[in-house]
Motif scaffolding. Structure first.
Motif, short mmCIF file in Angstrom:
data_model
loop_
_atom_site.label_atom_id
_atom_site.label_comp_id
_atom_site.label_asym_id
_atom_site.label_seq_id
_atom_site.Cartn_x
_atom_site.Cartn_y
_atom_site.Cartn_z
N ILE A 120 53.76 -67.05 60.14
CA ILE A 120 54.78 -66.29 60.87
C ILE A 120 55.74 -67.27 61.55
O ILE A 120 55.31 -68.23 62.19
CB ILE A 120 54.12 -65.39 61.93
N ASP A 121 57.05 -67.00 61.41
CA ASP A 121 58.05 -67.82 62.10
C ASP A 121 58.05 -67.49 63.59
O ASP A 121 57.97 -66.31 63.97
CB ASP A 121 59.45 -67.57 61.53
N GLY A 122 58.14 -68.52 64.42
CA GLY A 122 58.18 -68.34 65.87
C GLY A 122 56.85 -68.70 66.52
O GLY A 122 55.84 -68.89 65.84
N ALA A 123 56.88 -68.77 67.83
CA ALA A 123 55.69 -69.15 68.60
C ALA A 123 54.73 -67.98 68.71
O ALA A 123 55.15 -66.81 68.67
CB ALA A 123 56.09 -69.64 69.98
N ASN A 124 53.47 -68.27 68.88
CA ASN A 124 52.42 -67.26 69.03
C ASN A 124 52.62 -66.54 70.37
O ASN A 124 52.48 -67.14 71.43
CB ASN A 124 51.05 -67.94 68.99
N PRO A 125 52.91 -65.25 70.34
CA PRO A 125 53.12 -64.53 71.60
C PRO A 125 51.84 -64.38 72.42
O PRO A 125 51.90 -64.16 73.62
CB PRO A 125 53.65 -63.16 71.15
N GLY A 126 50.70 -64.52 71.78
CA GLY A 126 49.43 -64.40 72.50
C GLY A 126 49.00 -65.68 73.19
O GLY A 126 47.99 -65.71 73.89
N ALA A 127 49.74 -66.76 72.97
CA ALA A 127 49.35 -68.05 73.54
C ALA A 127 50.12 -68.39 74.80
O ALA A 127 50.03 -69.51 75.30
CB ALA A 127 49.54 -69.16 72.50
N VAL A 128 50.89 -67.45 75.32
CA VAL A 128 51.68 -67.70 76.52
C VAL A 128 51.44 -66.59 77.53
O VAL A 128 51.01 -65.49 77.18
CB VAL A 128 53.19 -67.80 76.21
N SER A 129 51.71 -66.88 78.76
CA SER A 129 51.64 -65.86 79.81
C SER A 129 52.62 -66.24 80.90
O SER A 129 52.91 -67.42 81.10
CB SER A 129 50.22 -65.73 80.37
N PRO A 130 53.13 -65.25 81.64
CA PRO A 130 54.07 -65.55 82.71
C PRO A 130 53.40 -66.39 83.81
O PRO A 130 52.24 -66.16 84.16
CB PRO A 130 54.46 -64.19 83.26
#
Length: 164
Positions: A120-130
């Motif tokens: 998948i193109d782009g960063a893993n959305p599950g690997a970040v948090s505010p």
């Protein structure tokens, strides 16, 4: 007396010759501590799942990228398909396509089928948090305070009961 001394010396030296030899496994044997580290590295690599520009030499995977993918494969608790996020931002469509192919070829070479791979193109959305939610709880990590300002935190002397 001389005989006694010789016997004591012989037993001392004979006993010392084997001390510690059986305490260490052979170098090729994986130790429990190494297994723990490998398991955590695999779990972390799979949870992150991001490949950046540093993992590639142009459109080809480099040794860092191969190591990351190998660690991801070693995590046997994760569901299939194996998702790899191509966080290496590039506007060059040919380079992005070459990187996709490099990931897929490597994973197929180690035994995965094409239907088990999802790039998948782009960063893993599950690997970040505010960060704000973590910063709000920061004061709670200090002893004696539950507010975010840290007011009323116990001093080291109070924590250890010194100078009551």
């Amino acid at each position: 007396m001389k005989t006694l001394f010789c016997l004591m010396s012989l037993s001392l030296f004979a006993g010392c010759a084997n001390v510690g030899v059986r305490d260490f496994p052979p170098p090729e044997q994986i130790r429990a501590s190494q297994q723990v580290f490998a398991t955590q590295a695999a779990s972390g690599a799979r949870a992150d799942a991001n490949l950046y520009s540093a993992h590639f030499d142009g459109g080809r995977l480099n040794s860092l990228g191969e190591t990351k993918l190998s660690a991801m494969i070693a995590d046997d608790d994760a569901a299939m398909p194996m998702r790899v996020y191509l966080a290496a931002a590039t506007d060059d469509a040919a380079l992005r396509r070459a990187r996709h192919e490099a990931i897929e070829v490597y994973l197929q070479d180690v035994g995965l089928h094409s239907d088990q791979i999802d790039v998948i193109d782009g960063a893993n959305p599950g690997a970040v948090s505010p960060a704000d939610s973590h910063l709000k709880r920061m004061g709670k990590t200090e002893s004696g305070s539950s507010d975010s300002e840290g007011a009323g935190a116990a001093t080291p002397a109070q924590t250890f009961g010194i100078g009551k």
